[in-house]
Each structure stands twice: as structure tokens, then as C-alpha cells.
Design an enzyme around this catalytic site. Sequence first.
Site, short mmCIF file in Angstrom:
data_model
loop_
_atom_site.label_atom_id
_atom_site.label_comp_id
_atom_site.label_asym_id
_atom_site.label_seq_id
_atom_site.Cartn_x
_atom_site.Cartn_y
_atom_site.Cartn_z
N GLU A 112 0.73 -1.43 0.35
CA GLU A 112 -0.09 -0.32 -0.22
C GLU A 112 0.50 1.43 0.00
OE1 GLU A 112 -3.23 0.01 -0.65
OE2 GLU A 112 -3.35 -1.55 -0.14
N ASN A 162 1.38 3.78 -2.42
CA ASN A 162 0.80 5.84 -2.96
C ASN A 162 2.25 6.47 -3.38
OD1 ASN A 162 -1.88 4.85 -1.70
ND2 ASN A 162 -1.33 5.13 0.56
N ARG A 219 -9.97 4.96 -7.17
CA ARG A 219 -9.14 4.56 -5.63
C ARG A 219 -9.82 3.86 -4.70
NH1 ARG A 219 -4.41 3.10 -6.87
NH2 ARG A 219 -3.97 2.80 -4.75
N1 ADP Z 1 3.22 8.65 -1.04
C1 ADP Z 1 2.23 10.02 -0.97
N2 ADP Z 1 2.70 10.69 -1.94
C2 ADP Z 1 1.43 12.24 -1.85
N3 ADP Z 1 0.50 11.52 -1.21
C3 ADP Z 1 -0.16 10.67 -1.22
C4 ADP Z 1 0.54 10.02 -0.92
N4 ADP Z 1 0.42 8.80 0.60
C5 ADP Z 1 -0.84 8.88 0.35
N5 ADP Z 1 -1.45 9.95 -0.58
C6 ADP Z 1 -2.62 10.58 -0.34
O1 ADP Z 1 -3.50 9.81 0.83
C7 ADP Z 1 -4.35 10.07 0.15
C8 ADP Z 1 -4.94 8.49 1.26
O2 ADP Z 1 -4.06 7.28 1.24
P1 ADP Z 1 -4.85 5.96 0.84
O3 ADP Z 1 -5.82 5.78 2.08
O4 ADP Z 1 -3.63 4.53 0.43
O5 ADP Z 1 -6.18 5.67 -0.08
P2 ADP Z 1 -6.05 6.15 -2.19
O6 ADP Z 1 -4.63 5.70 -2.09
O7 ADP Z 1 -6.73 4.53 -2.11
O8 ADP Z 1 -6.19 7.05 -2.32
C9 ADP Z 1 -4.44 9.45 -1.18
O9 ADP Z 1 -5.42 9.90 -1.65
C10 ADP Z 1 -3.06 10.37 -1.31
O10 ADP Z 1 -4.08 11.99 -1.17
MG MG Z 2 -3.88 3.91 -0.84
#
Ligand code: ADP
Ligand code: MG
Lengths: 144, 144, 77
Positions: free
Chosen positions: A46, A50, A104
Site C-alpha cells: 500500500e 501510494n 482508489r
Molecule cells: N506518498 C504519497 N504522496 C502523496 N500523497 C499521498 C501519498 N500517500 C498517500 N497520499 C495521499 O493520501 C490519500 C489516502 O491514501 P490511501 O489511504 O492509500 O488511499 P488511496 O491511495 O486509495 O487514495 C491519497 O489519496 C493521497 O492523497
Molecule cells: Mg493508497
Amino acid sequence: MENYMELIIPSYSRNESFARSVVGAFLTQLDPTLDELNDVKTAVSEAVTNAIIHGYGNNGGEIRILSKITNNIFEVKIIDQGKGIEDIEQAREPLYTSKPEMERSGLGFSVMEGFMDEVEIISKVGTGTQITLRKKFNSVPSGH
Amino acid sequence: MENYMELIIPSYSRNESFARSVVGAFLTQLDPTLDELNDVKTAVSEAVTNAIIHGYGNNGGEIRILSKITNNIFEVKIIDQGKGIEDIEQAREPLYTSKPEMERSGLGFSVMEGFMDEVEIISKVGTGTQITLRKKFNSVPSGH
Amino acid sequence: IGEIRRYLRDNNPIRVSRSLRDVAYKALQVRDTLINRFNREPTVSEIAKELEIEREEVVFALDAIQEPVSLFEPIYH
Ligand SMILES: Nc1ncnc2c1ncn2[C@@H]1O[C@H](COP(=O)(O)OP(=O)(O)O)[C@@H](O)[C@H]1O
Ligand SMILES: [Mg+2]
Ligand SMILES: Nc1ncnc2c1ncn2[C@@H]1O[C@H](COP(=O)(O)OP(=O)(O)O)[C@@H](O)[C@H]1O
Ligand SMILES: [Mg+2]
């Protein structure tokens, strides 16, 4: 037991499974069960996904993965120099996603929290994101 | 296809099998045959063992492993900042070992040369050693 | 022997992708066997020992039969 490793890969989506396996292989030193192994691999997956999708989007970049074993504590950091997270509290919320159009789920951080003991997020817009995952392994296999 | 990875590990002998299997997993992108995979893993194993035993001896240090895939060329560099090699030509000679008392076979470089297409050695006494192994994969995976 | 080895190499090249899948399915079978034997989940090392391979290889093999997708992503795309 003390050990560490650092892995650097370009943020291609095909490297996600490679990164996950490498961390899993490193974890085998703590002799986990397959379930414990899968929990950690899923959480790492995950965080790496991301970094690829949100951190770098369609721009290339490198992902650094630092993993460390200190006694029975397993730690892994997933670091990108991508766009960063504006509102960390919001990002942690279950179902929150900044990319609903990409289907997502917004459950990445919830999965990490469910499968690991600790999830730390350090992020700065325009600089990047560092996710630290920690888990304690108590399992002492009996009879060896 | 283009891809690369960098792995850094402390020079513990228990990390040798980890390093070897990570490089092997990276190579699976080229879907080699089992024999080809084992050849590369054996060569990497020799180079990593050399870094641990000869490069660092009993002193700790880090080993960097850089691997790169460019089309069907597979390359892996094993780099240490250990004591370096005084006479590279001599080191390459089959059966030459500077540690006969440790029952080393002196066949490490011969194995690398036998299993890979190219073996480059760059080394400086007091600075360290960089081994570059290259192999071309012609194999076109069938049916997937 | 060298000739035979070369012949086998040229004519019967088992691809790693295939072999990893075989190892993975064997690992899952061994896991079931060991659950019955120990009455608990076996560890990765125990599975590796039974298969006579390195513990890291168990992980890479099992990942070969897993789809490289994030948990809640749609499987088509
Ligand atoms: N490495 C990253 N860089 C930038 N934004 C991130 C990163 N990881 C997470 N995010 C932000 O956090 C939000 C939530 O992440 P997550 O819970 O994994 O849901 P998803 O990936 O399904 O959108 C993402 O939609 C994004 O906006
Ligand atoms: Mg994610
Ligand atoms: N990374 C290294 N750092 C320093 N010396 C090295 C390194 N690799 C190889 N050597 C030297 O080259 C010699 C030959 O290496 P090798 O063919 O692998 O034989 P062996 O390891 O059995 O001695 C070693 O004995 C050592 O002196
Ligand atoms: Mg040697």
C-alpha cells in the site's frame, strides 16, 4: 539480532511487487508465519503504491525503502520525493482519497494501520513523503 | 525493457543469501531459464562472498549492489569499500587465493567468468573493489 | 556429461516463471502438512526447510502466484 537493508527502485508500477517481495524476504530473518509475512507485505504494498501513484503520479522518481530489524522489532520506511501530502489527518481517514476518479478506495492507510503496530507519516508538500511502519514479532517457533 | 535497482546491506555473511535471492528476483523480469538464473545467482554469490571475506575481513562495512536491465542485457555491480586488490591479474588466476589458510578454493573469479559473459574488476588498495558482471539473455519466453 | 547438459539446456529450458509457480504451490501444500503435524501455523523457515530451499526463495515464489495489485484496487485495468 540487528540488521538493515536499503533498496532504491524507480517508481514503475511493476516494481511494486518486487519491493514487496524484497521486504518480505528480509523479514524472513524473524521467521514469521505466512500470515504475518502477508500482513507486512500488504502494508508495504500500500505504501509503495501510494508513492508511485500519489507521490510521483505520472512523473518518474525514485523510491527508497529502508528496513531495519532490532531484536524482534521490524521497521520499514518507504520514502519518496514526490508531491507530498497537504493534510495528513485527512489522508489517514478511512475512505478518503484524492483520486476518486481513479477508483482508489481510500483505504491504504487503514490497511497499513490494521496490519502493523505503528504507522508514522512525515510529509511536506513539494518535498516528499516518508512512511514508517513498525511491527513487533513475538513468535518463537517451538521445537527448533 | 529498462529497469534498475540498488541494494545496500551490511557485510554480514547471513546477508549473502538475501543479496543473491534479491538479484535473482530482479532478474526474473527477463524470465530466464532455471539454469540461467542459477548461473547468475552463483556468480553474484561469489562476488558478495568476496566482498564480505576479502574486502572487509572481520571489519564491518557496507556492500552496494547495483543491478540494471537494458533490453536483454543484465548487469550487476557488487561494490565494497574494503581493502582492495593489489594484483588484479593474479586475483583472476584460477586457484589463486590470498587466504589458503581459510580453505578458500581460489575459484571465485573463474566461476564468475564461466557463468557470465563479462567480468570487470576495478579495485584500489585501501579504497575498495567494484565487480561488474554482465550477461546477455536471448531467450524469448514462450507462451506468456 | 557436458554434452548432455547442453542438450538439456537447449531443449528443455524450464522457465523461472513456471518453476516459481511450482515451488509456490508446493509451499502451500507443505504449509497444510505442517499445520497438521504441529497443530499451529508453521513459520517460513520451517516451510523452507521441508522444501530444502532458502527461506527467501519461499517468499519470492509465493509472490509469483500473487497478483501485483494493491488490496482494494479493481483487478481489471
Ligand atoms: N506518498 C504519497 N504522496 C502523496 N500523497 C499521498 C501519498 N500517500 C498517500 N497520499 C495521499 O493520501 C490519500 C489516502 O491514501 P490511501 O489511504 O492509500 O488511499 P488511496 O491511495 O486509495 O487514495 C491519497 O489519496 C493521497 O492523497
Ligand atoms: Mg493508497
Ligand atoms: N572484494 C575483494 N576485496 C579484496 N580482495 C578480493 C576481493 N575479491 C577478491 N579478492 C582477492 O582475489 C582473490 C581471488 O578471489 P577468488 O577467485 O574468489 O578466490 P577465493 O575467494 O577463494 O580466495 C582472493 O583471494 C582475494 O585476495
Ligand atoms: Mg571467492
